[in-house]
Write an enzyme that holds these catalytic residues in place. Structure first.
Site, PDB file in Angstrom:
ATOM      1  CG  ASN A   1      -4.032   2.575  -2.673  1.00  0.00           C
ATOM      2  OD1 ASN A   1      -4.728   3.386  -3.501  1.00  0.00           O
ATOM      3  ND2 ASN A   1      -3.072   3.402  -2.126  1.00  0.00           N
ATOM      4  CG  ASP A   2      -3.503  -3.307   1.158  1.00  0.00           C
ATOM      5  OD1 ASP A   2      -3.278  -4.008   0.100  1.00  0.00           O
ATOM      6  OD2 ASP A   2      -2.581  -2.835   1.964  1.00  0.00           O
ATOM      7  CB  ILE A   3      -9.572  -0.703   2.577  1.00  0.00           C
ATOM      8  CG1 ILE A   3      -8.876  -1.142   4.027  1.00  0.00           C
ATOM      9  CG2 ILE A   3     -10.946  -0.912   3.018  1.00  0.00           C
ATOM     10  CD1 ILE A   3      -9.110  -0.142   4.909  1.00  0.00           C
TER      11      ILE A   3
ATOM     12  CG  ASP B   1      -2.004   0.946   0.965  1.00  0.00           C
ATOM     13  OD1 ASP B   1      -2.072   1.954   0.745  1.00  0.00           O
ATOM     14  OD2 ASP B   1      -3.276   0.359   1.351  1.00  0.00           O
TER      15      ASP B   1
END
Length: 383
Positions: free
Chosen positions: A168-170, A141
């Site tokens: 960004n991961d989520i 991320d």
């Protein structure tokens, strides 16, 4: 025969998902689908997903992004475990994975191999990059925040700063779930599944899109947010009595007049040099100093109540731990109790949406390592 799905009344009831994921991105996708009613089977290696034991800022990852799932332990590095995984995939509508590029192909668990046997399978890869020059790079991320414009825009000039969460991961997991919903709908028409790819870098570029468009329209690079030229004169954090801080926004002429009345500054309200937002923006630093001096001795609870009554935008600067007691989050059902894998009780933040007047919530305790292995594999043996 598959085990009949538990009746939930949720939109994805009857959809079966198998996930080979760890950390945040892939698990977020699976959690969204699980919260919406899908049966999500999380395949963990012997000893469990290492995300369960992360220290520091990673300590909450597993509990935050793995609720409402079943846990099955399989060693897919062995022929027996791999064969069982393939058979189990064949009983599922959707497969999720977020491992390094090439690993699933080495195991024969890539989309090209599996779709030849299971053409209805919807296959979701969560990666660092979509196909292109960067696709074989290792991404995190923070890596894509730096290269996708977000860190530059967040920190002061010359001091790039990552956002304070794994945005960004989520969001990458969320876009994976959006892809699943669209693919399920398309499969109703075509009878076939498809591969979906969601990637960190492209997600970050999407987050930076407004600043990209600003450049394309003006020819001028957008300055970092701390250096930006605000569109509004009063849109800032003010330090009040005892060092407390409050964000206040007055984004129209009427709101500026109202703010001046609340803080008892009629001289500013009647100053013809401050009559319009454009005039105020032109002298913004001096105006903010005057407002700040006036509010420096005001108590945050008193001023907040006055701003609330006046209908002005305001916000205290809140730490994440303080959200546990936030009255609105509690009243709206945004925090829900959950039994953790060790039997203790915790609270989790739910999906930020209402469906039919209810929040998709917690339906079961957080799975222990391999808790559902026998139950799920019994469905294979019963075929």
């Amino acid at each position: 025969m598959n085990t009949p799905p538990t009746a939930t009344g949720l939109p994805l009831e009857g959809v079966r998902v198998i996930e080979f994921t760890h950390m945040v991105m892939g698990p977020t996708c699976g959690m969204i689908l699980a919260d919406l009613g899908a049966e999500v089977i999380k395949v963990e290696p012997p000893g469990g997903d290492k995300t369960r034991q992360l220290p520091g800022l990673g300590i909450g990852f597993f509990r935050s992004f793995n609720r409402n799932k079943k846990s099955v332990v399989l060693d897919i590095q062995t022929p027996e475990g791999l064969a069982t995984a393939v058979e189990l995939i064949g009983q599922c509508d959707v497969m999720l994975e977020n491992f390094r590029p090439g690993l699933m192909a080495q195991l024969g668990l890539d989309h090209a191999t599996l779709s030849a046997h299971y053409p209805r399978l919807i296959y979701v890869s969560h990666k660092g990059f979509l196909p292109g020059p960067y696709e074989h790079r290792t991404a995190l991320d923070e890596v894509v925040q730096m290269m996708g414009g977000l860190s530059y825009m967040t920190g002061p000039e010359g001091r790039p700063l990552r956002a304070g969460t794994s945005v960004n991961d989520i969001m990458g997991g969320m876009f994976g779930a959006i892809g699943v919903l669209a693919a399920l709908r398309e499969r109703e028409r075509t009878g076939r599944g498809q591969e979906i790819q969601s990637a960190l870098f492209e997600n970050c570029a999407f987050l930076s899109a407004q600043h990209v468009q600003q450049f394309l329209m003006t020819g001028e690079p957008a300055p970092p947010m701390p250096s930006r030229v605000s569109a509004w004169s009063v849109y800032d954090v003010f330090t009040l009595a005892e060092g407390t801080q409050l964000f206040i926004g007055a984004v129209s002429d009427k709101q500026f007049q109202t703010l001046c009345r609340v803080i008892d500054r009629p001289d500013l309200a009647t100053d013809p040099a401050l009559a319009t937002n454009a005039q105020r923006v032109a002298v913004r630093p001096a105006l903010l100093r005057q407002l700040g001096e006036t509010m420096a001795h005001r108590r945050i609870d008193e001023l907040s109540a006055q701003l609330e009554a006046a209908g002005l935008p305001y916000a205290p600067i809140t730490r994440p731990d303080q959200l546990v007691d936030d009255p609105h989050l509690l009243a709206s059902g945004g925090l829900a109790p959950m039994e953790a894998e060790d039997g203790s009780q915790t609270q989790v933040v739910l999906l930020p949406l209402l469906m039919g007047g209810r929040r998709p919530g917690v339906r079961q305790a957080l799975a222990k390592i391999g808790e559902h292995t026998d139950e799920v594999l019994a469905g294979l043996n019963a075929r």
